[in-house]
Design a protein around this motif. Sequence first.
Motif: not given
Length: 989
Positions: A385-403
């Motif tokens: 839909l092209g919503a990334i950057g407008t209504t949704v954005r992605y950030i690094e995982p908040l729980f660092a080191g969870s993997d």
Amino acid sequence: MAKNRALPVDAYIRDRPELAGPHSNANDLRLWRSLEEAGECTKVRRILQAENSAPANPGSFDRRAMLNFMTASLALGGLAGCAVTRQPFGAPLLSQPFRSPQHTPGVPLFFATSLELDGLGRGVLVKSHDGRPVKIEGNPQHPASLGATDVFSQAEVLSLYDPDRSKHPIAGGERRSWTDARQLIAQLRQQFLAKKGRGLRILLQPCASPTRDRLIRLVRQAFPEARWHAYSPLPDDQGRAATRAVFARPLDQVFALDRADVILTLGGDLLGSGPGHVRYAADYADRRRAADRSPPVLYTVETTPSLTGARADRRLAAAPREIEHFARQILIHLEMGAPATPDQLSVARRAAEDLARAGPHALVAAGREQPVTVQAIAHALNSRLGAIGTTVRYIEPLFAGSDEMETLTELASAIAAGDVEALLIFGSNPVYDAPADIEFAKMLGSVPLSIHVGTYRDETGLACRWHLPARHPLESWGDLRAFDGTVGLRQPATVPLIEATTPEELLGELAGEAADARELVQATWRAEWGADFDARWITSLEQGLIEGSGEVTVPVQPGDWSPPPATSSPPAAGQTVVFAPDPSVWDGRFANNAWLQELPKPLSKQVWGNAAFMAPAGASALGLRGGDIAVFRHNGRSIEAPVWPLPGHAQNAVTVTLGYGRTAAGKIGNSRGFDAYRLRTSQEPWIIENVDVLSTGRRERLVTTQHHHSMEGRDIVRVVAPGAASASSSVSPPPSFYPDFIYDGNAWGMTIDLDVCLGCNACVIACQAENNVPVVGPEEVARGREMHWLRIDRYYSGHPNSPQTYFQPVPCMHCEKAPCELVCPVNATVHSSEGLNEMTYSRCVGTRTCSNNCPYKVRRFNWFDYSWLPFAATDDVFNPEVTVRWRGIMEKCTYCVQRISATRIAARIENRPIRDGELMTACQQACPTRAIVFGDINDPASLVRKQKQDPRNYALLGELNTQPRTTYLARISDGPSAQGAADAHDDAG
């Protein structure tokens, strides 16, 4: 299987055609609050007739017991004349450089801090009277709160003073000293340093804390062969797997609902719970209020009715499998782009066309309980839909080191293999909330050394060889990331109430950084800020957050992901069980909080327990009525739970809430409700199919407030089309005994916007905390004697399978011509010069004539001295600015008159009028959507004055000519609610 004793859904409807489907006229609503009320059940009439009519019943005292009680009372009566000096509680933290040493005792201080929920921070301000925190507000500068709160934030101040909190180190069931505990940690460090940590296991709950992350790295360096495990009873593993499938890396997402024209939610509760829900609710409300843009269109597809679904413009009740099919249909329709006329559109195609029309201003969000495929489809839809950057954005995982953390299942395997010599558990309670296929309590017995660190000596604390008490967040230092990555500092609002520790301090000792929590937090940010540390530290503490710390948006490029082929497995033979956090006790951590236990749940209005929610028709088909106890069986495991037919629930599905059935929560939380964790497995943490449901033939009384304080079917909630005015009564107001008054100064009033109210209950708990409202317990609530000064009425309209839901907060109306004032024989309820309907407690003799004369049923009678009850709040939590009422008087909402007085005094000192917005009631300040507005209606520029001139403004029961100072703005709707069950069936194929 028991015989079918339940009425079919159509029997509730009787011969009322207006209940058979959506209304053609939005203003012509036939409202009901329960299935019995929809069918005009005689049981409901009896409940309403008996409400508050029974004499006070202090219990099952016989004559001898009553005489003994009276004798003891007379003997203790002489103590009333003794002067008892109560020592001050703690002291304000005046030693901190950013606090003025000229602070006046008795004037409250506010401390900006962060509170944790699901490992993420929410910025709050803590009001502290001489070192005694009494009230929590949202931090206006924090992006996760914007000055508002949720029920859990408001209730934390009561948990701080919980007498059941752990107070001493315990080893083998015996009390030990902190010297012994510190020697234990020192010996543990020396023991495993030589082995580089081999045999040492550490179990943590996920927590987005930079300081904790730093200390974990240091401990890893000191013990490289130690193993770390992370476990949350509300896991989001499927969400991380979904972003990994679509974007080839784990990511977290942040939404911008204020930019969305069309929103589609697939399960979950975007506006009511989960990460960022307070901010998302505010953004959604602001978008609905925007004058330059049309309101957003909200589609919700869900199994369990939620606050988001209650606000949806079109809602579908769908079983979990149907939700996945619906998501696939949306994706297909977007890719095909097949045109169709509105008459031919299914709901999925209609939603797809609306989403495509919105393009970048569309938003698709999936709940964390949804399978990986559904969540991945949501990511793919936002991308296409092209919503990334407008209504949704992605950030690094908040729980660092969870993997890098191993799972609880891997820990269980290591214990079974004998590879665990010592186990440290920080804040987690796996003995209670671990999946049923992991018998953690039995496993702990084979670990040579197990140490539990927690605020309570809970189920896990009892099972471990050592238990160490942890500090409450309001008395400890730390830092927390919010849902968008913004870091908020956590500082204490009081001196420590008990000698305790924090997970950061223990990790520091293991890493060789023996220091208190404040020094550990400062070390983290000193390394980050360098020479600017001193200035930035003070500023960050005052603001409650670190400016510029929000996570930077990660550019993403989805690969060639496409959903795997749909499974062709046969339909589920039994019921599908969905697990959900409880809206009152969450995952069980708030089970001992009496405020939350007595808070009516937003949709069911149940208190002091939980139930298994089912569709009314589904429960009827199984021969089950509300309160019948059923057994739920799956793969050799079973639980028993009372059934609650919930309007709008999906067919062939059952929702059970977590957090109840505790055995070591404290005297308030123990033995309440049923433990749903015993049916969960590690492979199916959220959804289980093919569950057999059988009646036990037994019943349980479920305590609910949904039948209390009936408005008798009169004009309550009003709904108007966009741009239309609220319909006013055509009946001329009757003559009044009261003369008209002119208010030369302030004239206080309130408006409540039903178009943005979510029914989240934050205002109810805020009022309780601010005004010292007592808890009365389940027996008294069952009699209709709850004491909340503010209630939220929940109404339905339409068919029980797919009703439209409405919420209406009802405080005291502060009527200009109040019926209660006329009938009071002792002049205890009077009118003030500023238009407030006031209660003079010292005059009240409890005749209850004012309550009988109140058409809104907002006055409460204090039947007993509730301070004697086992769940009564301690004196420390009471707001000293508000009188604590005694037995036998009426009480009600006062418009927070103590706040009015304090603001008036401050304005007089500065020789100025009270500014609009300067004065906020407790309910107004807590509201995430800012649905409540309070101010001076004599001020032409005030917001409340402008809203009272809005065409949507109307008075509740205005035809009575009580002229209430509290009025409502009608809800806006451009059409009826969707036919949820039918449409969901059509779209599911």
